[in-house]
Design an enzyme around this catalytic site. Structure first.
Site, PDB file in Angstrom:
ATOM      1  N   ASP A  13       0.819  -1.228   0.000  1.00  0.00           N
ATOM      2  CA  ASP A  13       0.000   0.000   0.000  1.00  0.00           C
ATOM      3  C   ASP A  13       0.846   1.268   0.000  1.00  0.00           C
ATOM      4  O   ASP A  13       0.405   2.315   0.459  1.00  0.00           O
ATOM      5  CB  ASP A  13      -0.957   0.018   1.212  1.00  0.00           C
ATOM      6  CG  ASP A  13      -1.757  -1.258   1.338  1.00  0.00           C
ATOM      7  OD1 ASP A  13      -2.371  -1.658   0.336  1.00  0.00           O
ATOM      8  OD2 ASP A  13      -1.750  -1.866   2.423  1.00  0.00           O
ATOM      9  N   HIS A  41      -3.865  -1.378  -6.664  1.00  0.00           N
ATOM     10  CA  HIS A  41      -3.212  -0.115  -7.009  1.00  0.00           C
ATOM     11  C   HIS A  41      -4.279   0.867  -7.463  1.00  0.00           C
ATOM     12  O   HIS A  41      -5.145   0.524  -8.269  1.00  0.00           O
ATOM     13  CB  HIS A  41      -2.200  -0.294  -8.154  1.00  0.00           C
ATOM     14  CG  HIS A  41      -1.111  -1.270  -7.849  1.00  0.00           C
ATOM     15  ND1 HIS A  41      -0.362  -1.211  -6.699  1.00  0.00           N
ATOM     16  CD2 HIS A  41      -0.652  -2.336  -8.535  1.00  0.00           C
ATOM     17  CE1 HIS A  41       0.526  -2.198  -6.711  1.00  0.00           C
ATOM     18  NE2 HIS A  41       0.362  -2.896  -7.815  1.00  0.00           N
ATOM     19  N   LYS A 140      -0.158 -25.167  -5.884  1.00  0.00           N
ATOM     20  CA  LYS A 140       0.936 -25.063  -6.862  1.00  0.00           C
ATOM     21  C   LYS A 140       2.170 -25.795  -6.338  1.00  0.00           C
ATOM     22  O   LYS A 140       2.787 -26.597  -7.057  1.00  0.00           O
ATOM     23  CB  LYS A 140       1.269 -23.592  -7.123  1.00  0.00           C
ATOM     24  CG  LYS A 140       2.514 -23.369  -7.992  1.00  0.00           C
ATOM     25  CD  LYS A 140       2.796 -21.885  -8.193  1.00  0.00           C
ATOM     26  CE  LYS A 140       4.072 -21.678  -9.014  1.00  0.00           C
ATOM     27  NZ  LYS A 140       4.313 -20.245  -9.303  1.00  0.00           N
TER      28      LYS A 140
END
Length: 421
Positions: A13, A41, A140
């Site tokens: 942030d 963003h 994954k």
């Protein structure tokens, strides 16, 4: 050709999007290397506010091609939803956004599991965005995940999804309310719509390097949320530093020319975990209100505190920044006194670096240096010399302490509110 990497140097942030937007005016290819739509963003361009999550911010530049790299995880419905939102704002994204066929897929299943895992942790919860990022990276790494290329093989997709669902069902039982047949059906519908966006990223990046195109890499999250270097376990599930760039995008280290660490002029973080300079007082509340510290992705209030240079210096030690972007300097315009953390003490001894042990971090004594505020607006300053004297002294101390040149100084949300030295 130049390749510039923009990384968050704190807990996220920091306002990376605006610098990416500015640098994109010269970029021909903008890439995301890791993370998913847990990132956020905000960019203000031409009076329009754009929110980006999984998509690279380079889409604001109509001449820039954008890539979601193989180190990322992609929730396909959110990808389409975000594209539609940008197009409603008048952005033409056609033929300018691509996804690596090696990126992993975030299913609704992963998002449901994310919430259940947080419930299991109880008071020790991580404070995730519940976007399914952690469970996707888990599958994954356990080699049971589904990659984007698998979406186009219906038989393989169905087999893998049923196997995933069965595994999670065994763990959570009736707590997991999930219809695997429904998600399989939806992905069959997504497949043709998604096909034009999916590419092998290796030839694209190889061609960009050979053609000496300017490449911009947009980091998501930040170094203190890195799975290895961050404040584990209160981190995200990917490598958010320079290491993640090199594994998530086949650029090669020799292609990288500049690594910019983005640092907010104070410190914020969302979620759980120790935060040594957090101010649970009127000053912290003032930083939150004046800085409009609410998450782009979740809407959560951000915890606020003074600038922690122990964190920034540690971040530099890990990522080796060539320059710094100091953001939101203007939020400090109305403070009488401003503090900066310069060291941690634990049991009477000064620590050499940011500690791995969070029990130690939770009990450190923070050493502060105080600066007089400047009590005047910095917004509108076009050069470093136009900043108030006390603001210049504040920045010069940051440079001296960290050893990083502050090349970019943000003094407001607008694109034009950026001093470049």
């Amino acid at each position: 050709m130049t390749t510039t990497v923009v990384c968050g140097a704190q807990w996220g942030d920091e306002g990376k999007g605006k610098l990416v937007d500015i640098l994109c005016s010269d970029a021909e290819l903008c890439c995301r290397a890791q993370g998913g739509n847990n990132a956020g963003h905000t960019i203000v361009a031409n009076g329009i506010t754009y929110d980006f999550h999984i998509l690279p911010s380079g889409l604001v530049n109509p001449k820039c091609t954008n890539l979601v790299g193989s180190g990322c995880v992609v929730h396909v419905p959110s990808f389409f939803k975000e594209l539609e939102a940008l197009e409603k704002h008048g952005l033409d994204t056609k033929d300018r956004i691509f996804i690596s066929d090696r990126a992993h897929v975030v299913f609704d299943l992963h998002q449901l599991v994310d919430g259940l895992e947080e419930v299991e942790l109880g008071s020790g919860l991580i404070g995730t965005t519940k976007k399914g990022i952690g469970p996707t990276y888990s599958t994954k790494m356990s080699r049971s995940g589904v990659r984007v290329c698998d979406i186009f093989d219906q038989e393989k997709l169905e087999l893998k999804m049923r196997r995933l669902a069965a595994g999670f069902q065994k763990r959570y039982g009736d707590l997991l309310k999930y219809d695997v047949d429904d998600e399989i059906r939806r992905y069959k519908e997504y497949s043709e719509r998604l096909r034009p966006f999916v590419i092998d990223q290796v030839p694209l990046l190889k061609s960009a390097k050979q053609g000496k195109r300017n490449i911009l890499v947009e980091g998501a999250n930040a170094l203190m949320l890195d799975i290895d270097a961050g404040s584990y376990p209160f981190v995200t599930s990917s490598n958010t530093g320079l290491g993640g760039v090199l594994t998530g995008l086949p650029l090669g280290w020799r292609a990288i020319h500049e690594v910019v660490g983005v640092v907010k002029a104070y410190t914020t973080r969302v979620g759980s975990g120790p935060f040594p300079t957090e101010q649970l007082n009127a000053e912290g509340e003032k930083l939150q209100v004046v800085g409009r510290e609410f998450g782009v992705t979740t809407g959560r209030k951000r915890r606020c505190g003074w600038l922690d240079l122990v964190v920034v210096r540690y971040s530099h030690d890990v990522n080796d920044y060539t320059a710094m972007n100091l953001t939101k300097l203007d939020i400090l315009d109305d403070f009488e006194t401003i503090k900066v953390a310069t060291a941690y003490r634990y049991k009477g001894e000064t620590l050499e670096s940011f500690p791995a042990n969070l029990d130690i971090l939770d009990h450190v004594e923070v050493v502060y240096k105080e600066f007089p505020g400047w009590k005047t607006s910095t917004t509108g300053a076009k050069t470093f010399e136009q900043l108030p004297e006390n603001a210049r002294k504040y920045i010069e101390f940051i440079e001296e302490f960290t050893g990083i040149k502050v090349k970019y100084i943000g003094t407001g949300p607008a694109r034009e509110a950026m001093i470049i030295r």
